[in-house]
Design an enzyme around this catalytic site. Sequence first.
Site, PDB file in Angstrom:
ATOM      1  N   LYS A 120     -47.627 -77.540 -65.970  1.00 53.56           N
ATOM      2  CA  LYS A 120     -47.059 -75.680 -66.247  1.00 53.56           C
ATOM      3  C   LYS A 120     -45.335 -76.543 -65.942  1.00 53.56           C
ATOM      4  CE  LYS A 120     -43.845 -73.211 -64.994  1.00 53.56           C
ATOM      5  NZ  LYS A 120     -42.685 -72.979 -64.866  1.00 53.56           N
TER       6      LYS A 120
ATOM      7  N   GLU B  74     -42.024 -84.476 -55.195  1.00 53.59           N
ATOM      8  CA  GLU B  74     -40.235 -85.479 -55.655  1.00 53.59           C
ATOM      9  C   GLU B  74     -38.958 -83.876 -56.141  1.00 53.59           C
ATOM     10  OE1 GLU B  74     -38.080 -88.562 -58.245  1.00 53.59           O
ATOM     11  OE2 GLU B  74     -40.114 -88.317 -58.498  1.00 53.59           O
TER      12      GLU B  74
ATOM     13  N   GLU C 230     -26.920 -81.123 -52.884  1.00 58.39           N
ATOM     14  CA  GLU C 230     -27.150 -81.502 -54.736  1.00 58.39           C
ATOM     15  C   GLU C 230     -26.407 -81.039 -55.035  1.00 58.39           C
ATOM     16  OE1 GLU C 230     -30.690 -83.262 -56.688  1.00 58.39           O
ATOM     17  OE2 GLU C 230     -31.344 -81.192 -56.040  1.00 58.39           O
TER      18      GLU C 230
ATOM     19  N   CYS D  24     -32.351 -87.178 -60.732  1.00 57.54           N
ATOM     20  CA  CYS D  24     -32.160 -86.369 -58.741  1.00 57.54           C
ATOM     21  C   CYS D  24     -32.170 -87.556 -58.316  1.00 57.54           C
ATOM     22  CB  CYS D  24     -34.025 -85.855 -59.125  1.00 57.54           C
ATOM     23  SG  CYS D  24     -34.837 -87.381 -59.322  1.00 57.54           S
TER      24      CYS D  24
END
Length: 499
Positions: free
Chosen positions: A186, A262, A394, A296
């Site tokens: 997906k 992750e 973040e 990331c």
Amino acid sequence: MNDMAYGALLPETPREFGFFVDGAWRAGHDWFTRTSPSHDIPVTRIARCTTDDLDAAVAAARRAFENRSWAGLPGAERAGILLRTAEGLRRRRDEIAYWEVLENGKPLTQARGEIDHCIACFEVAAGAARLMHGDSFNNLGDSLLGLTLREPIGVVGLITPWNFPFLILCERVPFILASGCTLVVKPAEVTSATTLILADILAEAGLPGGVYNVVTGAGRTIGQALADHPDVDMLSFTGSTAVGRSCVHASADSNLKKLGLELGGKNPIVVFADANLHDAADAVAFGIGFNTGQCCVSSSRLIVERSVAREFETILADKMAKIRVGDPFDPQTQIGAITTQAQNDTIMGYIAQGQKEGAKLLFGGRALDLGRGHFIQPTLFSDLTPSMAVGREEIFGPVLSSFHFDTTEQAIALANDTVYGLAASLWTRDIDRALTVTRRVRAGRFWVNTIMAGGPETPIGGFKQSGWGRESGLLGVEEYTQVKSVHIETGGRTHWIAS
């Protein structure tokens, strides 16, 4: 008439994709139109699948796994298909890069480089398919032999993000296939094209039907349904830590499926006074500018020794001023567009919050008006306190926060002062210091006097709230296997019940 962008012909009408189940294309019933974040034109029409479509894809993957059309092949045959896929990627490199740029907004030069890495992933995984093995225990006595077997875990659900649609896909898919598992993928709704193109390439390489299936749509519906699905044996998710937590809950509430996660990062780049400051500044600028900071493992926290901090920040600001932001089809562009309007708004919100909280803006902080698309200047803040959101949370954009330290212990403490542990970088000429810091900073990937280096031979993954498990390399294949212990007895049995 089609518009042109630096020699690239922009699509006059959006390219329409179906979805891919059981080796065949299926037509969508509802559609999502993706607009290029760089050019403000519609570029793709992606099917919005239903949960029935997802069930069909999972059922196809289950049949393909149980009939052993893939898991039952020798590793050498699986390797052959993976190598042919690598060749298919080479042939269609320009096509894949073109659609990656249109949907994502990253520079064309970067997209092409990523596809080269993807080719390497398939080649490394092909070797891993032939090398995967168990173990034996010949120390259990003359009458007993012990074996451990590695077996594919089964049907894997794979949910990929919009920041590296093809790269992250290819850091997972070939290693999952090498293990003998089957897949339901997906992709992010806004960047689905290249995941669907891979379906074509895999089929042409000879992958059996049902082994690689793609369903498209929103994460809150199709992604959630995949995480919840009771017939999926493992879920691999790359994205935010918040959504990663929802995957953990989904696993607990369904079938306790195994998870590979992750997740987020707020990654430190530590610069000591003895480092080559110009090399380090270039690495810092690259670490926060690569993929517009939508990465990331981007180095979003600069931790620099106080004695050189002001000098270093001056060098760095000068470097950042020279970064070329622009149309991703321009070969001179180093930073392209922000991928979504929502992410653009988030980044600008953090920049405003940083200024409001009192962080010192040394460079950038502005949105750039290039006539179309959404672009943001690389931004550098200094004089932060540990509580400021811009230095702790973040941001997923080209926003760098600078912290200062006096001792090695302080540098290590600042580097570890985060809930995340995905990546870190260190700059020093002192090998003793380099080894000390490397061994004590908690991060899954660590770079010394370099940044974002390495290849698919080595594993990737995070510590703490940056995730579970490892991808790539031999560990990336083993992640998608289960270990079975087998004991074989020779000779007659000593009876428990006396005759």
